[in-house]
Write an enzyme that holds these catalytic residues in place. Sequence first.
Site, PDB file in Angstrom:
ATOM      1  N   THR A  33     -27.012  51.115   0.004  1.00 43.85           N
ATOM      2  CA  THR A  33     -27.092  51.860   1.261  1.00 43.85           C
ATOM      3  C   THR A  33     -27.873  51.036   2.285  1.00 43.85           C
ATOM      4  OG1 THR A  33     -26.942  53.985   0.158  1.00 43.85           O
ATOM      5  CG2 THR A  33     -28.021  53.983   2.306  1.00 43.85           C
ATOM      6  N   SER A  35     -27.745  48.908   6.399  1.00 43.40           N
ATOM      7  CA  SER A  35     -26.841  48.129   7.253  1.00 43.40           C
ATOM      8  C   SER A  35     -26.288  46.906   6.533  1.00 43.40           C
ATOM      9  CB  SER A  35     -27.562  47.711   8.540  1.00 43.40           C
ATOM     10  OG  SER A  35     -28.747  47.013   8.241  1.00 43.40           O
ATOM     11  N   THR A  36     -27.077  46.261   5.682  1.00 40.99           N
ATOM     12  CA  THR A  36     -26.582  45.080   4.960  1.00 40.99           C
ATOM     13  C   THR A  36     -25.537  45.510   3.932  1.00 40.99           C
ATOM     14  OG1 THR A  36     -28.884  44.334   5.144  1.00 40.99           O
ATOM     15  CG2 THR A  36     -27.368  42.923   3.921  1.00 40.99           C
ATOM     16  N   ALA A  91     -32.517  45.512   0.764  1.00 42.32           N
ATOM     17  CA  ALA A  91     -33.931  45.775   0.442  1.00 42.32           C
ATOM     18  C   ALA A  91     -34.740  45.734   1.730  1.00 42.32           C
ATOM     19  CB  ALA A  91     -34.458  44.732  -0.536  1.00 42.32           C
ATOM     20  N   ASP A  92     -35.892  46.365   1.681  1.00 44.88           N
ATOM     21  CA  ASP A  92     -36.808  46.318   2.827  1.00 44.88           C
ATOM     22  C   ASP A  92     -37.767  45.143   2.710  1.00 44.88           C
ATOM     23  OD1 ASP A  92     -35.876  48.751   4.166  1.00 44.88           O
ATOM     24  OD2 ASP A  92     -36.539  49.690   2.300  1.00 44.88           O
ATOM     25  N   LYS A 102     -37.681  49.305  -1.601  1.00 41.89           N
ATOM     26  CA  LYS A 102     -36.470  49.904  -1.085  1.00 41.89           C
ATOM     27  C   LYS A 102     -36.748  51.342  -0.662  1.00 41.89           C
ATOM     28  CE  LYS A 102     -32.493  49.418  -2.901  1.00 41.89           C
ATOM     29  NZ  LYS A 102     -31.997  49.322  -1.521  1.00 41.89           N
ATOM     30  N   GLY A 103     -35.802  51.888   0.111  1.00 37.38           N
ATOM     31  CA  GLY A 103     -35.937  53.283   0.504  1.00 37.38           C
ATOM     32  C   GLY A 103     -36.116  53.483   1.989  1.00 37.38           C
ATOM     33  N   GLY A 105     -33.943  53.371   4.062  1.00 34.51           N
ATOM     34  CA  GLY A 105     -32.823  54.208   4.491  1.00 34.51           C
ATOM     35  C   GLY A 105     -32.808  55.565   3.795  1.00 34.51           C
ATOM     36  N   GLU A 111     -30.307  54.884  -5.453  1.00 33.66           N
ATOM     37  CA  GLU A 111     -30.234  53.416  -5.546  1.00 33.66           C
ATOM     38  C   GLU A 111     -30.867  52.919  -6.846  1.00 33.66           C
ATOM     39  OE1 GLU A 111     -30.299  52.165  -0.829  1.00 33.66           O
ATOM     40  OE2 GLU A 111     -32.191  52.448  -1.857  1.00 33.66           O
TER      41      GLU A 111
HETATM   42  C1  5RP Z   1     -31.960  52.242   1.787  1.00 27.37           C
HETATM   43  C2  5RP Z   1     -32.493  50.894   1.435  1.00 27.37           C
HETATM   44  C3  5RP Z   1     -31.935  49.740   2.175  1.00 27.37           C
HETATM   45  O1  5RP Z   1     -31.377  48.853   1.264  1.00 27.37           O
HETATM   46  C4  5RP Z   1     -33.036  49.043   2.926  1.00 27.37           C
HETATM   47  O2  5RP Z   1     -33.647  49.999   3.778  1.00 27.37           O
HETATM   48  C5  5RP Z   1     -32.512  47.866   3.735  1.00 27.37           C
HETATM   49  O3  5RP Z   1     -31.742  48.340   4.802  1.00 27.37           O
HETATM   50  P1  5RP Z   1     -31.018  47.370   5.821  1.00 27.37           P
HETATM   51  O4  5RP Z   1     -29.992  46.617   5.048  1.00 27.37           O
HETATM   52  O5  5RP Z   1     -30.412  48.305   6.842  1.00 27.37           O
HETATM   53  O6  5RP Z   1     -32.052  46.456   6.431  1.00 27.37           O
HETATM   54  O7  5RP Z   1     -33.325  50.727   0.594  1.00 27.37           O
HETATM   55  O8  5RP Z   1     -32.639  53.245   1.101  1.00 27.37           O
END
Ligand code: 5RP
Length: 262
Positions: A33, A35-36, A91-92, A102-103, A105, A111
């Site tokens: 989940t 954008s990536t 991942a964040d 993570k999390g 989003g 996940e």
């Molecule tokens: C969602 C997540 C996402 O993988 C994380 O927030 C990275 O998001 P993005 O790819 O939009 O930077 O853990 O729960």
Amino acid sequence: MTAELSPIDNAKFVAAKRAADFVENGMKVGLGTGSTAAWLVRRLGERVRDEGLKIKGVPTSTRTAELAREVGIEVITLDEARWLDLTIDGADEFDGDLNLIKGGGGALLQEKIVATASDRMIVIADIGKQVETLGAFPLPVEVIRFGWQVTQTLIGEALVSLDVLGHDSALRMNGDTPFVTDEGNYILDLQLHRIGHARQLAMVLNQIAGVVENGLFIDICDTAIVGFGDGRVELRDINEGTIERDRLDVQENDNLFTDLTD
Ligand code: 5RP
């Protein structure tokens, strides 16, 4: 349609595009989940359409499920799949051992369940997510709604004796109301600034009544595909101890990825 990707979006895009090459016919794949991960899902949809790739996808959120169906990927539940060949997710933050936060989003619970039910987890991220030590990104912790403020207090008390720099936390909001996860829970974002012992923290948090799961992914991921703004990608495999370097061109028709709002 042609649109210029920002360097960060380009980095996410090339990481996702390279990761899609790891998906083979017949695989059951966990779909992350964010954008990536959304770019990954779009790219897999393209492969399903153009190459006749046959896969079954297990999404980690309702958002990802909607997108996967939209792009033509067959969606099944984790219970139907039982076990997955591969999960690919964003991942964040990630560190040198490929431990993750993570999390961001809000999908950390599904996940983590999906990633741990997989033979392999590949994390896809732009280089900006790489850190020496986890913790600058607020750590998401999914908590039961009932008594969440008591849970928050208990977390704060536990943090005092742990190797972290901050002890504050905030209830995640969605406008004026609390953000509610796909599982109907709340999220507390912990402002820890620096996490000294991530494994210990993860274990302590999960022992607190009211905590459902935390966003630390320890020893779950062994491959990272890291994207750079100029189109370079690095494939890091911590089991093999290898780093492979590549460069991808963003072509005009790749711009179907730019209309994602996730
Ligand atoms: C969602 C997540 C996402 O993988 C994380 O927030 C990275 O998001 P993005 O790819 O939009 O930077 O853990 O729960």
